[in-house]
Design an enzyme around this catalytic site. Structure first.
Site, mmCIF file in Angstrom:
data_model
loop_
_atom_site.group_PDB
_atom_site.id
_atom_site.type_symbol
_atom_site.label_atom_id
_atom_site.label_comp_id
_atom_site.label_asym_id
_atom_site.label_seq_id
_atom_site.Cartn_x
_atom_site.Cartn_y
_atom_site.Cartn_z
ATOM 1 N N GLY A 179 12.699 8.473 -18.800
ATOM 2 C CA GLY A 179 12.439 7.270 -17.998
ATOM 3 C C GLY A 179 11.742 6.189 -18.807
ATOM 4 N N SER A 236 7.796 -2.081 -13.378
ATOM 5 C CA SER A 236 7.360 -1.177 -14.454
ATOM 6 C C SER A 236 7.119 0.238 -13.938
ATOM 7 C CB SER A 236 6.077 -1.708 -15.102
ATOM 8 O OG SER A 236 4.988 -1.568 -14.206
ATOM 9 N N ILE A 237 7.184 0.415 -12.611
ATOM 10 C CA ILE A 237 6.872 1.718 -12.014
ATOM 11 C C ILE A 237 8.174 2.431 -11.684
ATOM 12 C CG2 ILE A 237 5.678 2.895 -10.115
ATOM 13 C CD1 ILE A 237 3.741 1.398 -11.777
ATOM 14 N N GLY A 260 9.410 8.447 -11.277
ATOM 15 C CA GLY A 260 8.451 9.520 -11.583
ATOM 16 C C GLY A 260 7.042 9.142 -11.164
ATOM 17 N N THR A 261 6.627 7.928 -11.530
ATOM 18 C CA THR A 261 5.274 7.476 -11.180
ATOM 19 C C THR A 261 5.139 7.321 -9.666
ATOM 20 O OG1 THR A 261 5.176 6.312 -13.286
ATOM 21 C CG2 THR A 261 3.525 5.716 -11.660
ATOM 22 N N CYS A 302 -2.066 5.396 -16.522
ATOM 23 C CA CYS A 302 -2.205 4.091 -17.181
ATOM 24 C C CYS A 302 -3.489 3.403 -16.713
ATOM 25 C CB CYS A 302 -0.989 3.219 -16.904
ATOM 26 S SG CYS A 302 -0.646 2.981 -15.160
#
Length: 307
Positions: free
Chosen positions: A14, A163-164, A167-168, A132
């Site tokens: 990813g 940007s997310i 998975g996050t 992060c």
């Protein structure tokens, strides 16, 4: 003669895994060799192939038969907190050191300018990079707590929705727990709370972080300012886009610091500073271990499973 490099595998194709390829390619001591994914058509695996890496779409099990032959010594896990423990177990058993970029927190929590040397000195086969938001804010909390006791630390990280990745998003609860815990265990606050705001604005907003610390006593302003500014310089050594927007601002016992993080624009544009601070911190951590391995002061040993 070319310098010997430690060969690495990236698990998870990813945003984070793909960005890591670029970071490792620039490293003097690390070499990305394998990229592991689960979707043969994923852009990350395609990009890895284009950059000369070997790939598998069969998850970690597709990598295991090649670990010894390809001399893999360090693996970066950028998958999910749910699968990391199993990935770590399989690779640790083959003597591969895991750098965990998920919020699984199986191993000790690592923030390079705060406690990296301590981890490199111990023979640890799994280190966790927290999140992060953790990498962006814990250095500041620690910069305050090393001056005087901090009763409570609260951080808010504002991240661009683009940007997310999935998975996050699937790990947002773990992200919150692990980061809150790390504000205490690594940052040195007595209590901690972390909040993430995913901002859908177009064009995407740069990563912003608000850090509030409540000190036990009246803040020692001059010492806190010096400590925070020197910590920012340390983080800038591996994340050049780490920048003070405002602060430290003092209001009674509250110390507030406002930061923003611009990325290098390796894989996603520069607004995704959250990716960069995570991948740069993971790369810095792995480099520290790689330097020890190359110097002969660190011997990686297979981890036997507990009976």
């Amino acid at each position: 003669m070319a310098t010997k490099k430690i060969r690495c595998a990236l698990i998870g194709s990813g945003n984070i895994g793909t960005d890591l390829i670029y970071k490792l390619k620039r490293s003097a001591v690390l070499e990305p060799v394998w990229m592991v994914g689960i979707d043969a058509a994923s852009e990350g695996l395609q990009r890895a192939r284009d950059l000369g890496l070997k790939t598998t779409a069969e998850g970690v099990d597709g990598l295991l038969p090649h670990v010894k032959a390809d001399g893999i010594q360090i693996a970066f896990d950028a998958t999910s907190a749910y699968v990391h423990p199993e990935n770590s177990r399989k690779l640790n058993a083959l003597g591969v050191l895991m750098v965990d970029l998920t919020p699984a927190a199986v191993g000790p929590l690592c923030v390079p300018p705060v406690n990296l040397r301590e981890h490199a000195a111990k023979l640890e086969m799994n280190v966790n990079m927290i999140s992060c938001a953790g990498q962006a804010t814990i250095p500041i909390v620690y910069a305050v707590s090393r001056v005087q006791p901090v009763d409570y630390a609260e951080i808010v990280a504002s991240l661009a929705s683009k940007s997310i990745g999935p998975g996050t998003r699937a790990n947002l609860d773990e992200f919150t727990y692990t980061t809150s815990d790390a504000l205490v265990r690594v940052g040195g606050a007595r209590r901690g709370k972390a909040l993430a705001v995913i901002n859908p604005a177009e064009p995407p907003m740069i990563m912003r972080n608000t850090i509030n610390c409540l000190t036990d006593d009246e803040p020692q302003q001059a010492r806190i300012i010096d400590s925070v500014l020197s910590m920012i310089e340390e983080v800038q050594q591996y994340v050049p886009g780490y920048k003070l927007v405002n602060g430290p601002v003092f209001d009674g016992r509250r110390v507030s610091v406002f930061m923003q993080v611009a990325g290098l624009g390796d894989y996603l544009p520069t607004y995704a500073g959250n990716l960069d601070i995570m991948t740069a911190a993971a790369c810095r951590t792995a480099e520290m271990f790689a330097e020890e391995i190359l110097a002969g002061t660190l011997q990686l040993t297979p981890v036997k499973e507990a009976a």
